[in-house]
Design an enzyme around this catalytic site. Structure first.
Site, PDB file in Angstrom:
ATOM      1  N   ASP A  13     -21.593   0.649  21.888  1.00 50.99           N
ATOM      2  CA  ASP A  13     -22.264   1.209  20.701  1.00 50.99           C
ATOM      3  C   ASP A  13     -22.210   2.735  20.646  1.00 50.99           C
ATOM      4  O   ASP A  13     -23.117   3.383  20.111  1.00 50.99           O
ATOM      5  CB  ASP A  13     -23.740   0.766  20.628  1.00 50.99           C
ATOM      6  CG  ASP A  13     -23.900  -0.738  20.721  1.00 50.99           C
ATOM      7  OD1 ASP A  13     -23.043  -1.434  20.167  1.00 50.99           O
ATOM      8  OD2 ASP A  13     -24.865  -1.197  21.350  1.00 50.99           O
ATOM      9  N   GLY A  15     -20.005   4.450  19.067  1.00 46.41           N
ATOM     10  CA  GLY A  15     -19.410   4.904  17.808  1.00 46.41           C
ATOM     11  C   GLY A  15     -17.890   4.795  17.853  1.00 46.41           C
ATOM     12  O   GLY A  15     -17.189   5.537  17.153  1.00 46.41           O
ATOM     13  N   LYS A  16     -17.384   3.862  18.656  1.00 42.46           N
ATOM     14  CA  LYS A  16     -15.923   3.694  18.774  1.00 42.46           C
ATOM     15  C   LYS A  16     -15.307   3.249  17.449  1.00 42.46           C
ATOM     16  O   LYS A  16     -14.193   3.652  17.121  1.00 42.46           O
ATOM     17  CB  LYS A  16     -15.592   2.642  19.841  1.00 42.46           C
ATOM     18  CG  LYS A  16     -16.011   3.036  21.241  1.00 42.46           C
ATOM     19  CD  LYS A  16     -15.759   1.913  22.219  1.00 42.46           C
ATOM     20  CE  LYS A  16     -16.590   0.683  21.960  1.00 42.46           C
ATOM     21  NZ  LYS A  16     -18.041   0.847  22.065  1.00 42.46           N
ATOM     22  N   GLY A  17     -16.047   2.410  16.692  1.00 44.13           N
ATOM     23  CA  GLY A  17     -15.525   1.913  15.420  1.00 44.13           C
ATOM     24  C   GLY A  17     -15.226   3.064  14.482  1.00 44.13           C
ATOM     25  O   GLY A  17     -14.134   3.169  13.926  1.00 44.13           O
ATOM     26  N   ALA A  39     -19.221  -7.962  20.027  1.00 42.63           N
ATOM     27  CA  ALA A  39     -19.701  -6.588  19.813  1.00 42.63           C
ATOM     28  C   ALA A  39     -19.475  -6.253  18.353  1.00 42.63           C
ATOM     29  O   ALA A  39     -18.744  -6.945  17.660  1.00 42.63           O
ATOM     30  CB  ALA A  39     -18.942  -5.624  20.695  1.00 42.63           C
ATOM     31  N   HIS A  41     -18.557  -3.109  15.622  1.00 47.59           N
ATOM     32  CA  HIS A  41     -18.159  -1.722  15.370  1.00 47.59           C
ATOM     33  C   HIS A  41     -18.527  -1.400  13.929  1.00 47.59           C
ATOM     34  O   HIS A  41     -18.016  -2.017  13.011  1.00 47.59           O
ATOM     35  CB  HIS A  41     -16.654  -1.548  15.554  1.00 47.59           C
ATOM     36  CG  HIS A  41     -16.208  -1.745  16.968  1.00 47.59           C
ATOM     37  ND1 HIS A  41     -14.905  -1.654  17.358  1.00 47.59           N
ATOM     38  CD2 HIS A  41     -16.909  -2.006  18.080  1.00 47.59           C
ATOM     39  CE1 HIS A  41     -14.822  -1.864  18.656  1.00 47.59           C
ATOM     40  NE2 HIS A  41     -16.027  -2.087  19.112  1.00 47.59           N
ATOM     41  N   GLY A 304     -28.522  -7.447  15.427  1.00 47.64           N
ATOM     42  CA  GLY A 304     -29.648  -6.853  14.707  1.00 47.64           C
ATOM     43  C   GLY A 304     -30.808  -6.507  15.636  1.00 47.64           C
ATOM     44  O   GLY A 304     -31.860  -6.031  15.204  1.00 47.64           O
ATOM     45  N   LEU A 334     -24.513  13.611  17.399  1.00 45.65           N
ATOM     46  CA  LEU A 334     -25.175  14.881  17.735  1.00 45.65           C
ATOM     47  C   LEU A 334     -26.244  15.218  16.689  1.00 45.65           C
ATOM     48  O   LEU A 334     -27.296  15.777  17.002  1.00 45.65           O
ATOM     49  CB  LEU A 334     -24.139  16.014  17.814  1.00 45.65           C
ATOM     50  CG  LEU A 334     -24.676  17.321  18.384  1.00 45.65           C
ATOM     51  CD1 LEU A 334     -24.998  17.179  19.861  1.00 45.65           C
ATOM     52  CD2 LEU A 334     -23.701  18.472  18.174  1.00 45.65           C
ATOM     53  N   GLY A 417     -22.317  12.633  12.023  1.00 46.40           N
ATOM     54  CA  GLY A 417     -22.838  11.690  11.032  1.00 46.40           C
ATOM     55  C   GLY A 417     -21.964  10.448  11.055  1.00 46.40           C
ATOM     56  O   GLY A 417     -20.874  10.468  11.623  1.00 46.40           O
TER      57      GLY A 417
HETATM   58  P1  GDP Z   1     -19.277   0.920  18.459  1.00 44.57           P
HETATM   59  O1  GDP Z   1     -19.481  -0.487  18.860  1.00 44.57           O
HETATM   60  O2  GDP Z   1     -18.991   1.823  19.600  1.00 44.57           O
HETATM   61  O3  GDP Z   1     -18.286   1.062  17.350  1.00 44.57           O
HETATM   62  O4  GDP Z   1     -20.665   1.460  17.884  1.00 44.57           O
HETATM   63  P2  GDP Z   1     -21.660   0.789  16.813  1.00 44.57           P
HETATM   64  O5  GDP Z   1     -20.993   0.720  15.514  1.00 44.57           O
HETATM   65  O6  GDP Z   1     -22.236  -0.456  17.366  1.00 44.57           O
HETATM   66  O7  GDP Z   1     -22.847   1.843  16.826  1.00 44.57           O
HETATM   67  C1  GDP Z   1     -22.677   3.139  16.475  1.00 44.57           C
HETATM   68  C2  GDP Z   1     -23.683   3.473  15.374  1.00 44.57           C
HETATM   69  O8  GDP Z   1     -23.705   4.865  15.197  1.00 44.57           O
HETATM   70  C3  GDP Z   1     -23.308   2.912  14.018  1.00 44.57           C
HETATM   71  O9  GDP Z   1     -24.493   2.668  13.307  1.00 44.57           O
HETATM   72  C4  GDP Z   1     -22.511   4.042  13.386  1.00 44.57           C
HETATM   73  O10 GDP Z   1     -22.493   4.000  11.964  1.00 44.57           O
HETATM   74  C5  GDP Z   1     -23.277   5.212  13.875  1.00 44.57           C
HETATM   75  N1  GDP Z   1     -22.582   6.472  14.063  1.00 44.57           N
HETATM   76  C6  GDP Z   1     -21.352   6.717  14.599  1.00 44.57           C
HETATM   77  N2  GDP Z   1     -21.181   8.037  14.747  1.00 44.57           N
HETATM   78  C7  GDP Z   1     -22.325   8.631  14.297  1.00 44.57           C
HETATM   79  C8  GDP Z   1     -22.792   9.991  14.244  1.00 44.57           C
HETATM   80  O11 GDP Z   1     -22.107  10.912  14.644  1.00 44.57           O
HETATM   81  N3  GDP Z   1     -24.031  10.191  13.748  1.00 44.57           N
HETATM   82  C9  GDP Z   1     -24.843   9.180  13.321  1.00 44.57           C
HETATM   83  N4  GDP Z   1     -26.045   9.479  12.841  1.00 44.57           N
HETATM   84  N5  GDP Z   1     -24.463   7.894  13.389  1.00 44.57           N
HETATM   85  C10 GDP Z   1     -23.228   7.629  13.877  1.00 44.57           C
END
Ligand code: GDP
Length: 433
Positions: A13, A15-17, A39, A41, A304, A334, A417
């Site tokens: 989680d 933010g890899k997606g 998982a 993304h 969720g 950040l 963001g």
């Molecule tokens: P992944 O499994 O690594 O892709 O991550 P997830 O999608 O499960 O969780 C990452 C969360 O952070 C998601 O809700 C993204 O929309 C959000 N996100 C990613 N980068 C940023 C960021 O720089 N700032 C904020 N506020 N949210 C971010």
């Protein structure tokens, strides 16, 4: 050299997606090499907001071919549902290839995952109940089923009957459940076989040919280092390796072709599921961070469930980057920390016997460790509009530079963001170098 891996350096989680979606613009091929639909993304782009579970994050681009490699846990129903969601949201039909050697998640894998969590009660692992642990257990027990077997009635029937014979003994005696009917399962899998057939190919040959043509290949990891079964917080790990090193195996490309490993790291910590989490915070402090985190609070994209929250853990992240073999890092979220006067940063652990350690220990030692914090000045500003590094407040730069020094990997991108554009690229940032 045309292969870059994007992987998580924490608990998942990170933010890899978002980052894979961003890097996919410059890629020809995006490959998922392990895990299944366990998982999520989250991707926010011009088409809307999506939670991808099994599909590679390159599916939003016309020019990208998306590959599910042999290392993936292929849940055909979930695959079809995800594709349907994209198409119903007007995403042009993506190009997807699925390895004919990938193994399939069987209906009984889901059942066994749920039964085992139910049996473990409060000792449960917090599985997403997607059948992943039973799937990989069967794979290594050699009772798994390759997708290509679905097209050979006798072969499929023998394999299902062999698996069901053992499963029924466990179902009846351990879980007290009704036995499985092999014929019903065979029928169901023959239906699923029709759905997946148009996507199947020998992806190993496809990737070899693509490498010869110098195509740009992005390998997309799921979860993060600390969930690796060999190097993570076993047994609170996942059942396949989310490491860049395994990407060569799970995708089917020579290891020496991977030239960049981009570790995605979150500016604070989150964790879903059980297991030791040294910098965990609770109560109002956690709730405040949770509600500000991610794009709509820190809740699992698949389940969720509220994510467990914590401060940045230099010990775990340095280890996470090291085991991944990270060449560069992305620091995400950040912007979320902009409300804090002081930001705790865990730079060491104190063990049960009072000694301070900087190297990430085994799970047994880890569960009794306490965080040693230093406190960084907060910036108390919205940084989501910062387009370049120099736009960031000095305190945010210092926080990032402190992290960079601790994790020993250059932070080449800073995400401020959830949207594609909310990203700062630093000098020296490179992919496909
Ligand atoms: P992944 O499994 O690594 O892709 O991550 P997830 O999608 O499960 O969780 C990452 C969360 O952070 C998601 O809700 C993204 O929309 C959000 N996100 C990613 N980068 C940023 C960021 O720089 N700032 C904020 N506020 N949210 C971010």
């Amino acid at each position: 050299m045309p292969v870059t891996a994007v992987v998580g350096a924490n608990w998942g989680d990170e933010g890899k997606g978002k980052m894979t979606d961003y890097f996919a613009k410059k890629s020809d091929i995006v490959v998922r090499f392990q895990g299944g639909n366990n998982a999520g993304h989250t991707i926010i782009n011009d088409f809307g907001k999506f939670a991808l579970h099994l599909l590679p994050s390159g599916v939003f681009y016309d020019h990208v071919t998306n590959v599910l490699g042999p290392g993936v846990a292929l849940n055909i129903k979930s695959f079809a549902q995800e594709l349907e969601i994209l198409i119903s949201n007007k995403v042009p039909e993506p190009k997807i290839l699925v390895s004919d050697r990938a193994q399939v998640v069987m209906p009984y894998h889901l059942l066994f995952d749920a039964c085992e969590e139910e049996r473990l009660k409060e000792k449960k692992f917090g599985s997403t109940k997607s059948g992943i642990a039973p799937f990989y257990s069967d794979k290594y027990l050699k009772t798994g089923i390759e997708v290509s077997q679905l097209y050979d009635r006798k072969n499929l029937s023998d394999a299902v009957k062999k698996a069901v014979e053992i499963k029924n003994i466990v179902l009846k005696n351990l879980y007290g459940k009704e036995p499985l009917e092999a014929e019903e399962i065979i029928e169901e899998m023959e239906k699923q076989a029709k759905t997946i057939r148009p996507f199947l190919c020998d992806t190993t040959i496809y990737l070899r040919d693509s490498l010869e043509k110098n195509k740009k290949i992005l390998l997309e990891g799921q979860l993060g280092t600390l969930r690796d079964p060999d190097h993570g917080i076993y047994p609170y790990s996942t059942s396949s390796s989310p490491l860049a090193g395994f990407a060569a195996v799970g995708a089917g490309i020579p290891p020496y072709r991977i030239k960049e490993v981009i570790a995605v790291v979150k500016a604070y910590s989150t964790c879903v599921g059980s297991g030791p989490f040294v910098t965990e915070i609770f109560g109002d402090e956690a709730e405040e961070l949770r509600k500000r985190g991610g794009d709509a609070g820190e809740y699992g994209a698949t389940t969720g469930r509220p994510r467990r929250m914590g401060w940045f853990d230099c010990v775990a992240t340095r280890y996470g980057c090291m085991v991944q073999g990270a060449t560069q890092a992305v620091l995400t979220n950040l912007d979320v920390l902009g409300y804090l006067e002081k930001i705790p940063l865990c730079s060491a652990y104190e063990t049960e016997n009072g000694s301070k350690i900087k190297n990430f220990p085994t799970t047994t030692v880890l569960q009794n460790c306490l965080p040693v914090y230093e406190y960084m000045e907060g910036w108390k500003k919205d940084v989501s509009k910062a387009g370049k590094f120099t736009d960031l407040p000095d305190e945010a730069k210092k926080y990032l530079e402190r992290i960079e020094k601790e994790i020993k990997v250059p932070v080449s991108w800073i995400s401020v963001g959830p949207r594609r554009a909310e990203l700062i690229k630093r000098d020296g940032a490179r992919i496909f170098s």
